[in-house]
Design a protein around this motif. Structure first.
Motif, PDB file in Angstrom:
ATOM      1  N   ALA A 148       0.695  -1.195  -0.002  1.00  0.00           N
ATOM      2  CA  ALA A 148       0.070   0.178  -0.062  1.00  0.00           C
ATOM      3  C   ALA A 148       0.874   1.055   0.168  1.00  0.00           C
ATOM      4  CB  ALA A 148      -0.964  -0.116   1.308  1.00  0.00           C
ATOM      5  N   VAL A 149       1.837   1.479   0.719  1.00  0.00           N
ATOM      6  CA  VAL A 149       2.756   2.583   0.835  1.00  0.00           C
ATOM      7  C   VAL A 149       3.509   2.672  -0.421  1.00  0.00           C
ATOM      8  CG1 VAL A 149       2.525   2.527   3.492  1.00  0.00           C
ATOM      9  CG2 VAL A 149       4.553   1.519   2.138  1.00  0.00           C
ATOM     10  N   SER A 150       3.993   1.687  -0.788  1.00  0.00           N
ATOM     11  CA  SER A 150       4.714   1.655  -2.030  1.00  0.00           C
ATOM     12  C   SER A 150       3.876   2.320  -3.004  1.00  0.00           C
ATOM     13  CB  SER A 150       5.352   0.423  -2.421  1.00  0.00           C
ATOM     14  OG  SER A 150       5.891   0.437  -3.770  1.00  0.00           O
ATOM     15  N   ALA A 151       2.626   1.870  -3.343  1.00  0.00           N
ATOM     16  CA  ALA A 151       1.813   2.438  -4.507  1.00  0.00           C
ATOM     17  C   ALA A 151       1.663   3.760  -4.028  1.00  0.00           C
ATOM     18  CB  ALA A 151       0.376   1.550  -4.550  1.00  0.00           C
ATOM     19  N   GLN A 152       1.385   4.192  -2.882  1.00  0.00           N
ATOM     20  CA  GLN A 152       0.900   5.670  -2.545  1.00  0.00           C
ATOM     21  C   GLN A 152       2.250   6.541  -2.774  1.00  0.00           C
ATOM     22  OE1 GLN A 152      -0.410   4.927   1.462  1.00  0.00           O
ATOM     23  NE2 GLN A 152      -2.240   4.228   0.597  1.00  0.00           N
ATOM     24  N   ILE A 153       3.524   6.167  -2.552  1.00  0.00           N
ATOM     25  CA  ILE A 153       4.548   6.927  -2.770  1.00  0.00           C
ATOM     26  C   ILE A 153       4.615   7.172  -4.425  1.00  0.00           C
ATOM     27  CG2 ILE A 153       7.159   6.911  -2.823  1.00  0.00           C
ATOM     28  CD1 ILE A 153       6.744   5.691   0.053  1.00  0.00           C
ATOM     29  N   ASP A 154       4.379   6.114  -4.914  1.00  0.00           N
ATOM     30  CA  ASP A 154       4.527   6.445  -6.598  1.00  0.00           C
ATOM     31  C   ASP A 154       3.588   7.395  -7.004  1.00  0.00           C
ATOM     32  OD1 ASP A 154       6.749   4.564  -6.850  1.00  0.00           O
ATOM     33  OD2 ASP A 154       5.507   2.917  -7.281  1.00  0.00           O
ATOM     34  N   ALA A 155       2.228   7.317  -6.378  1.00  0.00           N
ATOM     35  CA  ALA A 155       1.166   7.951  -6.939  1.00  0.00           C
ATOM     36  C   ALA A 155       1.234   9.334  -6.561  1.00  0.00           C
ATOM     37  CB  ALA A 155       0.118   7.119  -6.655  1.00  0.00           C
ATOM     38  N   VAL A 156       1.400   9.597  -5.476  1.00  0.00           N
ATOM     39  CA  VAL A 156       1.340  10.942  -4.857  1.00  0.00           C
ATOM     40  C   VAL A 156       2.640  11.664  -4.760  1.00  0.00           C
ATOM     41  CG1 VAL A 156      -0.677  10.216  -3.645  1.00  0.00           C
ATOM     42  CG2 VAL A 156       1.340  10.313  -2.264  1.00  0.00           C
ATOM     43  N   ILE A 157       3.816  11.066  -4.817  1.00  0.00           N
ATOM     44  CA  ILE A 157       5.033  11.798  -4.788  1.00  0.00           C
ATOM     45  C   ILE A 157       5.838  11.656  -6.081  1.00  0.00           C
ATOM     46  CG2 ILE A 157       7.336  11.988  -3.582  1.00  0.00           C
ATOM     47  CD1 ILE A 157       6.086  10.908  -0.928  1.00  0.00           C
ATOM     48  N   GLY A 158       5.911  10.485  -6.321  1.00  0.00           N
ATOM     49  CA  GLY A 158       6.510  10.187  -7.677  1.00  0.00           C
ATOM     50  C   GLY A 158       8.025  10.838  -7.868  1.00  0.00           C
ATOM     51  N   ASP A 159       8.269  11.232  -8.864  1.00  0.00           N
ATOM     52  CA  ASP A 159       9.779  12.023  -9.171  1.00  0.00           C
ATOM     53  C   ASP A 159       9.732  13.343  -8.530  1.00  0.00           C
ATOM     54  OD1 ASP A 159       8.094  13.064 -11.067  1.00  0.00           O
ATOM     55  OD2 ASP A 159       9.551  12.712 -12.823  1.00  0.00           O
ATOM     56  N   THR A 160       8.990  14.047  -7.870  1.00  0.00           N
ATOM     57  CA  THR A 160       8.776  15.443  -7.549  1.00  0.00           C
ATOM     58  C   THR A 160       9.893  15.609  -6.624  1.00  0.00           C
ATOM     59  OG1 THR A 160       6.077  15.282  -7.270  1.00  0.00           O
ATOM     60  CG2 THR A 160       7.396  17.162  -6.190  1.00  0.00           C
ATOM     61  N   ASP A 161      10.712  16.768  -7.155  1.00  0.00           N
ATOM     62  CA  ASP A 161      11.854  17.290  -6.349  1.00  0.00           C
ATOM     63  C   ASP A 161      11.202  18.234  -5.033  1.00  0.00           C
ATOM     64  OD1 ASP A 161      14.226  18.156  -5.807  1.00  0.00           O
ATOM     65  OD2 ASP A 161      14.104  19.883  -6.882  1.00  0.00           O
ATOM     66  N   CYS A 162      11.824  17.868  -4.086  1.00  0.00           N
ATOM     67  CA  CYS A 162      11.577  18.487  -2.826  1.00  0.00           C
ATOM     68  C   CYS A 162      12.548  19.125  -2.163  1.00  0.00           C
ATOM     69  CB  CYS A 162      10.742  17.456  -1.839  1.00  0.00           C
ATOM     70  SG  CYS A 162       9.470  16.723  -2.378  1.00  0.00           S
ATOM     71  N   PRO A 163      12.988  20.264  -2.835  1.00  0.00           N
ATOM     72  CA  PRO A 163      14.015  20.798  -2.206  1.00  0.00           C
ATOM     73  C   PRO A 163      14.153  21.495  -0.479  1.00  0.00           C
ATOM     74  CG  PRO A 163      12.858  22.463  -3.578  1.00  0.00           C
ATOM     75  CD  PRO A 163      12.059  21.069  -3.798  1.00  0.00           C
ATOM     76  N   GLY A 164      12.724  21.414   0.006  1.00  0.00           N
ATOM     77  CA  GLY A 164      12.891  21.928   1.211  1.00  0.00           C
ATOM     78  C   GLY A 164      12.760  20.567   2.144  1.00  0.00           C
ATOM     79  N   GLY A 165      12.957  19.540   1.615  1.00  0.00           N
ATOM     80  CA  GLY A 165      12.762  18.149   2.339  1.00  0.00           C
ATOM     81  C   GLY A 165      11.526  17.405   2.155  1.00  0.00           C
ATOM     82  N   LEU A 166      11.464  16.256   2.717  1.00  0.00           N
ATOM     83  CA  LEU A 166      10.004  15.508   2.632  1.00  0.00           C
ATOM     84  C   LEU A 166       9.912  14.612   3.908  1.00  0.00           C
ATOM     85  CD1 LEU A 166       7.605  14.115   0.920  1.00  0.00           C
ATOM     86  CD2 LEU A 166       9.704  12.349   0.058  1.00  0.00           C
ATOM     87  N   VAL A 167       8.712  14.768   4.293  1.00  0.00           N
ATOM     88  CA  VAL A 167       8.296  13.931   5.318  1.00  0.00           C
ATOM     89  C   VAL A 167       7.291  12.811   5.083  1.00  0.00           C
ATOM     90  CG1 VAL A 167       7.082  14.191   7.799  1.00  0.00           C
ATOM     91  CG2 VAL A 167       8.685  15.879   6.982  1.00  0.00           C
ATOM     92  N   VAL A 168       7.472  11.562   5.388  1.00  0.00           N
ATOM     93  CA  VAL A 168       6.573  10.697   5.267  1.00  0.00           C
ATOM     94  C   VAL A 168       5.997  10.206   6.444  1.00  0.00           C
ATOM     95  CG1 VAL A 168       6.233   8.467   4.029  1.00  0.00           C
ATOM     96  CG2 VAL A 168       7.514  10.148   2.772  1.00  0.00           C
ATOM     97  N   ALA A 169       4.672  10.223   6.698  1.00  0.00           N
ATOM     98  CA  ALA A 169       4.204   9.892   8.056  1.00  0.00           C
ATOM     99  C   ALA A 169       3.453   8.339   7.524  1.00  0.00           C
ATOM    100  CB  ALA A 169       3.234  10.889   8.368  1.00  0.00           C
TER     101      ALA A 169
END
Length: 261
Positions: A148-169
């Motif tokens: 589930a989390v693998s599919a969600q990360i692909d779908a809602v983050i993907g290759d988005t560049d996050c220069p301010g950092g990224l938090v995954v809860a």
């Protein structure tokens, strides 16, 4: 805002106060938490609060002025313009917001937000140098959390560049609003999997546990990890347990001390 944004702290303890907190309670929340953190030796820069939009300036001028981080619970997918009632990412950045939530199960369930909507919010947040706080987790107890989390990360983050950092809860939807969190043994397995999935992003990602987190939750997770640092989250993301400032400070102190061991 992107230029010069400091990296996210290694330890991160936060709360979303949902719509529980009023203005007077918010004014008291910051000084109470800051006083407790100072007394316990906890760096306030490792803590954050995501209040309702209207409370952001109030928390920024109180809690934020004392070193705490202030986030937002939501953001518009639209740029500034003729979008009545919307709060844009550039406005949040201008207000000093450091991180913005996206993908919480309540937003999905109550307001029909899809993966595409969450992805648009993540990208809008990241473009302004703020850190997306992306909530992932399985909907039903017993289904594969890792899938589930693998599919969600692909779908809602993907290759988005996050220069301010990224938090995954990691917040399994079935654990939200209960009187106890997900079993610690389950959490450590998912945290370890998340770290592996997010490893290509380097050290700019923080992995937290939410889902009815409360005093004692982080201690149980750390013990269940049995010394495997990859299986221990970087902190916790509180809901109801963080609305009360003393409860928030208790959890922050617990997490801070364990992370320093």
């Amino acid at each position: 805002m992107t230029a010069g944004v400091p990296p996210l702290p290694a330890t991160l303890i936060g709360t979303s106060t949902k719509s529980y907190l009023g203005a007077e309670a918010a004014r008291a929340w910051g000084p109470t938490v800051l006083g407790r953190l100072q007394a316990s030796g906890v760096d306030p820069g490792s803590t954050y609060i995501c209040p309702a939009f209207a409370l952001i300036p109030l928390l920024r001028d109180g809690f934020g002025a004392g070193g705490g981080l202030v986030g937002a619970q939501d953001v518009s997918v639209h740029p500034p313009g003729p979008f009545t009632g919307e709060v844009s990412a550039p406005l949040l950045a201008e207000l000093g917001v450091r991180m913005v939530m996206a993908g919480h199960p309540e937003r999905r369930r109550l307001f029909g937000e899809s993966d595409d909507t969450v992805l648009a919010k993540v990208r809008a947040t990241a473009r302004e140098g703020m850190a997306p706080v992306v909530v992932v987790g399985e909907a039903v107890e017993g289904e594969s959390a890792v899938a589930a989390v693998s599919a969600q990360i692909d779908a809602v983050i993907g290759d988005t560049d996050c220069p301010g950092g990224l938090v995954v809860a990691y917040e399994p939807a079935w654990a939200i609003g209960r009187d106890r969190p997900a079993p610690a043994e389950h959490v450590v397995d998912v945290v370890a999997a998340l770290r592996s999935l997010l490893a290509p992003r380097g050290d700019s990602v923080r992995v937290l546990y939410g889902g009815s987190a409360q005093p004692g939750t982080f201690t149980a997770i750390a013990e269940a990890a049995q010394g495997d640092a990859q299986a221990v989250p970087d902190g916790v993301f509180l809901g109801r347990a963080g609305v009360d400032p003393d409860s928030f400070a208790d959890v922050a102190t617990e997490v801070w001390n364990i992370r320093r061991e």
